[in-house]
Design a protein around this motif. Structure first.
Motif, mmCIF file in Angstrom:
data_model
loop_
_atom_site.group_PDB
_atom_site.id
_atom_site.type_symbol
_atom_site.label_atom_id
_atom_site.label_comp_id
_atom_site.label_asym_id
_atom_site.label_seq_id
_atom_site.Cartn_x
_atom_site.Cartn_y
_atom_site.Cartn_z
ATOM 1 N N VAL A 58 0.848 -1.200 0.000
ATOM 2 C CA VAL A 58 0.000 0.000 0.000
ATOM 3 C C VAL A 58 0.885 1.252 0.000
ATOM 4 C CG1 VAL A 58 -1.646 1.358 1.363
ATOM 5 C CG2 VAL A 58 -1.971 -1.115 1.098
ATOM 6 N N ARG A 59 1.901 1.266 0.879
ATOM 7 C CA ARG A 59 2.777 2.443 0.938
ATOM 8 C C ARG A 59 3.459 2.695 -0.405
ATOM 9 N NH1 ARG A 59 4.460 0.213 5.932
ATOM 10 N NH2 ARG A 59 3.402 1.321 7.615
ATOM 11 N N ARG A 60 3.877 1.618 -1.056
ATOM 12 C CA ARG A 60 4.567 1.784 -2.331
ATOM 13 C C ARG A 60 3.625 2.363 -3.395
ATOM 14 N NH1 ARG A 60 6.609 -3.086 -2.945
ATOM 15 N NH2 ARG A 60 8.584 -2.450 -2.049
ATOM 16 N N GLN A 61 2.393 1.884 -3.424
ATOM 17 C CA GLN A 61 1.460 2.381 -4.448
ATOM 18 C C GLN A 61 1.085 3.844 -4.182
ATOM 19 O OE1 GLN A 61 1.753 0.306 -6.705
ATOM 20 N NE2 GLN A 61 2.429 -1.290 -5.279
ATOM 21 N N VAL A 62 0.864 4.177 -2.898
ATOM 22 C CA VAL A 62 0.564 5.569 -2.542
ATOM 23 C C VAL A 62 1.730 6.465 -2.967
ATOM 24 C CG1 VAL A 62 0.279 7.156 -0.582
ATOM 25 C CG2 VAL A 62 -1.052 5.030 -0.680
ATOM 26 N N ALA A 63 2.942 6.006 -2.669
ATOM 27 C CA ALA A 63 4.124 6.807 -3.013
ATOM 28 C C ALA A 63 4.255 6.981 -4.525
ATOM 29 C CB ALA A 63 5.378 6.146 -2.439
ATOM 30 N N ARG A 64 3.980 5.900 -5.265
ATOM 31 C CA ARG A 64 4.047 5.991 -6.736
ATOM 32 C C ARG A 64 3.061 7.005 -7.285
ATOM 33 N NH1 ARG A 64 3.822 -0.217 -8.836
ATOM 34 N NH2 ARG A 64 6.009 -0.729 -8.565
ATOM 35 N N ALA B 180 4.048 10.556 -6.415
ATOM 36 C CA ALA B 180 5.258 11.007 -7.105
ATOM 37 C C ALA B 180 5.028 11.281 -8.587
ATOM 38 C CB ALA B 180 6.360 9.961 -6.943
ATOM 39 N N HIS B 181 3.856 10.878 -9.104
ATOM 40 C CA HIS B 181 3.660 11.028 -10.546
ATOM 41 C C HIS B 181 3.549 12.510 -10.924
ATOM 42 C CE1 HIS B 181 2.219 10.603 -14.611
ATOM 43 N NE2 HIS B 181 2.535 9.321 -14.535
ATOM 44 N N PRO B 182 4.270 12.935 -11.941
ATOM 45 C CA PRO B 182 4.283 14.357 -12.277
ATOM 46 C C PRO B 182 2.932 14.897 -12.740
ATOM 47 C CG PRO B 182 5.471 13.073 -13.943
ATOM 48 C CD PRO B 182 5.187 12.146 -12.796
ATOM 49 N N PHE B 183 2.023 14.025 -13.186
ATOM 50 C CA PHE B 183 0.702 14.496 -13.625
ATOM 51 C C PHE B 183 -0.332 14.473 -12.495
ATOM 52 C CE2 PHE B 183 1.577 12.841 -18.242
ATOM 53 C CZ PHE B 183 2.542 13.829 -18.394
ATOM 54 N N VAL B 184 0.076 14.021 -11.305
ATOM 55 C CA VAL B 184 -0.835 14.028 -10.150
ATOM 56 C C VAL B 184 -0.493 15.248 -9.300
ATOM 57 C CG1 VAL B 184 -1.549 12.820 -8.047
ATOM 58 C CG2 VAL B 184 -1.098 11.519 -10.154
ATOM 59 N N PRO B 185 -1.390 16.259 -9.265
ATOM 60 C CA PRO B 185 -1.069 17.484 -8.529
ATOM 61 C C PRO B 185 -0.844 17.214 -7.040
ATOM 62 C CG PRO B 185 -3.037 17.772 -9.889
ATOM 63 C CD PRO B 185 -2.703 16.308 -9.910
ATOM 64 N N LYS B 186 0.040 18.005 -6.449
ATOM 65 C CA LYS B 186 0.433 17.788 -5.052
ATOM 66 C C LYS B 186 -0.726 17.996 -4.081
ATOM 67 C CE LYS B 186 4.572 16.732 -6.141
ATOM 68 N NZ LYS B 186 4.482 15.359 -6.665
ATOM 69 N N HIS B 187 -1.760 18.732 -4.491
ATOM 70 C CA HIS B 187 -2.860 18.996 -3.550
ATOM 71 C C HIS B 187 -3.837 17.823 -3.435
ATOM 72 C CE1 HIS B 187 -5.029 20.084 -7.306
ATOM 73 N NE2 HIS B 187 -6.076 19.665 -6.637
ATOM 74 N N ILE B 188 -3.678 16.796 -4.271
ATOM 75 C CA ILE B 188 -4.596 15.647 -4.211
ATOM 76 C C ILE B 188 -4.197 14.756 -3.032
ATOM 77 C CG2 ILE B 188 -5.381 13.562 -5.414
ATOM 78 C CD1 ILE B 188 -6.268 15.730 -7.091
#
Ligand SMILES: [Zn+2]
Length: 176
Positions: A130-136, A139-147
């Protein structure tokens, strides 16, 4: 009668009473869920969601694969979701094998080597997965930091969700 025929019969009954044809395309609750495909995990029921409330993306292990990320990115940028949840669960089938042994077995059984899938994404630790998927996802550049991206483990015995917090950084080991 095959199971496919049975579910087609069930659909006829569903459609006969259907009254949700007017729902808009964007999810009403602005939520996207990435979950394992396990048959015991009924995401809508577990989360109290109704038809039209959320996107639910599922695969073996609830893994943020290229395709799951594609769906999450479309979910936010085109359909307005603003929160992401990752759900794994106890007693997951992904804990029961290793990628290499499954690949070897399939190659032996079929006599063929296949170019895909390259990975089956088996894991040995549900919380770690779970931690790895959340981190992935974060970290994705198209996923805004506020999500907000939060991870959970569903207990198939109790029906409860438990949040998987971020792992505390390990203390730096002093070399002797
Ligand atoms: Zn699973």
């Amino acid at each position: 009668m095959s199971v496919t025929d049975e579910v087609l019969q069930a659909n006829e009954q569903y459609a006969a009473k259907f009254n949700q044809g007017g729902l808009p395309m964007p999810p009403a609750r602005k939520l996207a869920v990435l979950a394992c495909m396990d048959a015991r995990l009924s995401v809508d029921q577990v989360l109290g969601l109704k038809t039209g409330d959320a996107h639910v993306i599922r695969n073996a292990g609830g893994v943020a694969t290229e395709d799951a990320l594609r769906s999450l990115i479309i979910s936010h940028h085109l359909l307005g979701t603003e929160e992401f949840i990752v759900i794994n669960h106890t007693d997951c089938g992904m804990l029961t094998f290793e990628d290499s042994e499954l690949l070897n077995r399939l190659e032996e059984q079929t006599g063929s080597a296949a170019v895909a899938p390259v990975h089956f994404h088996a894991f040995k630790d549900v919380a770690g997965n779970v931690r790895r998927q959340v981190a992935r996802i974060k970290a994705h550049p198209f996923v805004p930091k506020h999500i907000p991206v939060r991870g959970f483990i569903y207990d198939v015995k109790t029906g409860k969700l438990q949040e998987v917090g971020e792992e505390r950084p390990r203390a730096v080991q002093k070399s002797a």
